[in-house]
Scaffold this motif. Structure first.
Motif, PDB file in Angstrom:
ATOM      1  N   PRO A 227     -13.410   3.221   5.861  1.00 25.18           N
ATOM      2  CA  PRO A 227     -12.237   3.000   6.707  1.00 25.18           C
ATOM      3  C   PRO A 227     -11.873   1.515   6.806  1.00 25.18           C
ATOM      4  N   PRO A 228     -10.586   1.189   6.981  1.00 22.31           N
ATOM      5  CA  PRO A 228      -9.430   2.089   6.949  1.00 22.31           C
ATOM      6  C   PRO A 228      -9.120   2.496   5.509  1.00 22.31           C
ATOM      7  N   ASN A 229      -9.038   3.786   5.271  1.00 29.64           N
ATOM      8  CA  ASN A 229      -8.910   4.335   3.925  1.00 29.64           C
ATOM      9  C   ASN A 229      -7.578   5.079   3.817  1.00 29.64           C
ATOM     10  N   ASP A 230      -6.589   4.412   3.249  1.00 26.20           N
ATOM     11  CA  ASP A 230      -5.255   4.997   3.140  1.00 26.20           C
ATOM     12  C   ASP A 230      -5.204   6.168   2.178  1.00 26.20           C
ATOM     13  N   ALA A 231      -6.221   6.306   1.306  1.00 22.53           N
ATOM     14  CA  ALA A 231      -6.213   7.396   0.331  1.00 22.53           C
ATOM     15  C   ALA A 231      -6.558   8.736   0.974  1.00 22.53           C
ATOM     16  N   LEU A 232      -7.217   8.697   2.140  1.00 25.48           N
ATOM     17  CA  LEU A 232      -7.606   9.927   2.825  1.00 25.48           C
ATOM     18  C   LEU A 232      -6.725  10.149   4.048  1.00 25.48           C
ATOM     19  N   GLU A 233      -6.320  11.388   4.259  1.00 24.01           N
ATOM     20  CA  GLU A 233      -5.502  11.712   5.419  1.00 24.01           C
ATOM     21  C   GLU A 233      -6.234  11.359   6.719  1.00 24.01           C
ATOM     22  N   CYS A 234      -7.559  11.512   6.724  1.00 20.31           N
ATOM     23  CA  CYS A 234      -8.353  11.219   7.919  1.00 20.31           C
ATOM     24  C   CYS A 234      -8.581   9.722   8.117  1.00 20.31           C
ATOM     25  N   GLY A 235      -8.197   8.918   7.129  1.00 18.97           N
ATOM     26  CA  GLY A 235      -8.380   7.476   7.227  1.00 18.97           C
ATOM     27  C   GLY A 235      -9.812   7.017   7.029  1.00 18.97           C
TER      28      GLY A 235
END
Length: 228
Positions: free
Chosen positions: A199-207
């Motif tokens: 995180p913060p991970n823009d590739a995943l919907e959950c962040g």
């Protein structure tokens, strides 16, 4: 985890230790969960203890920072070594300067957030905000353990294949659900941007903030990473 869950976790670990001492084999899934309780769980309990002591003026800011940085160093190193072992590597024999640099980069990245965390605790104390409100942030710190294991897996064997496996949470974001069961090489996962946690991970919907999915080593051939 709250106090009741902390007590339950400790009880589970104690039972597992008794089984091991008496020659009883733990099921693979349970053994993995026990390992998490002894590692990520231990980190979470240590952070929460430091937060409560600093909030309650049992620690000064210097002691809090020293404890946090020491715990970060210890636990991220342990997580990195766990990733190496999952790849069949011995951290004592197979650690390279490149691996050490990547590990130190993760540690330094977490060091950069310690002062902000200390300030948030001081602000909460001054405003009379209950210390319990800081528990969620402590849990997010501990989630970095799983992230470090994933990064170690990818970095130490980029050409090996790994399967995306969902975590134990009851609900998963659309991205993680779509990736479940897919197999790709470490290099392919890294280049795709789809990585558990981080995180913060823009590739995943959950962040990635509360993601507990993982990349598990596998002998299966790469399917490539789908676009989801």
């Amino acid at each position: 985890m709250d106090t009741a869950k902390d007590d339950l976790a400790q009880a589970i670990v104690s039972v597992a230790d008794w089984m091991k001492a008496n020659g009883l084999r733990l099921p693979t899934d349970l053994a993995h969960h026990i390992a998490e309780l002894k590692t990520r769980g231990a980190w979470e309990r240590q952070i929460w203890n430091d937060v409560r002591e600093f909030y309650g003026n049992e620690q000064d800011v210097g002691a809090f920072i020293d404890s946090m940085t020491g715990t970060i160093d210890e636990q991220l190193t342990r997580a990195w070594n766990e990733g190496m072992r999952l790849n069949g590597l011995d951290p004592l024999q197979d650690m390279t300067p490149d691996f050490e640099e990547k590990l130190q980069g993760m540690i330094d990245e977490e060091y950069n957030h310690v002062l902000d965390f200390a300030q948030a605790i001081e602000d909460a104390r001054a405003e009379g905000t209950p210390v319990a409100n800081l528990r969620a942030r402590s849990e997010l710190w501990a989630a970095r353990y799983d992230d470090a294991v994933s990064r170690s897996l990818i970095a130490t064997k980029p050409d090996a294949t790994f399967e995306w496996q969902l975590g134990r949470t009851e609900q998963h974001c659309a991205t993680c659900s779509a990736l479940n069961g897919h197999v790709a090489t470490g290099k392919e996962w890294e280049e795709s941007g789809y990585m558990p946690q981080s995180p913060p991970n823009d590739a995943l919907e959950c962040g990635g903030w509360r993601c507990d999915c993982r990349l598990a080593p596998t002998d299966a051939k790469s399917m490539g990473v789908p676009k989801v």
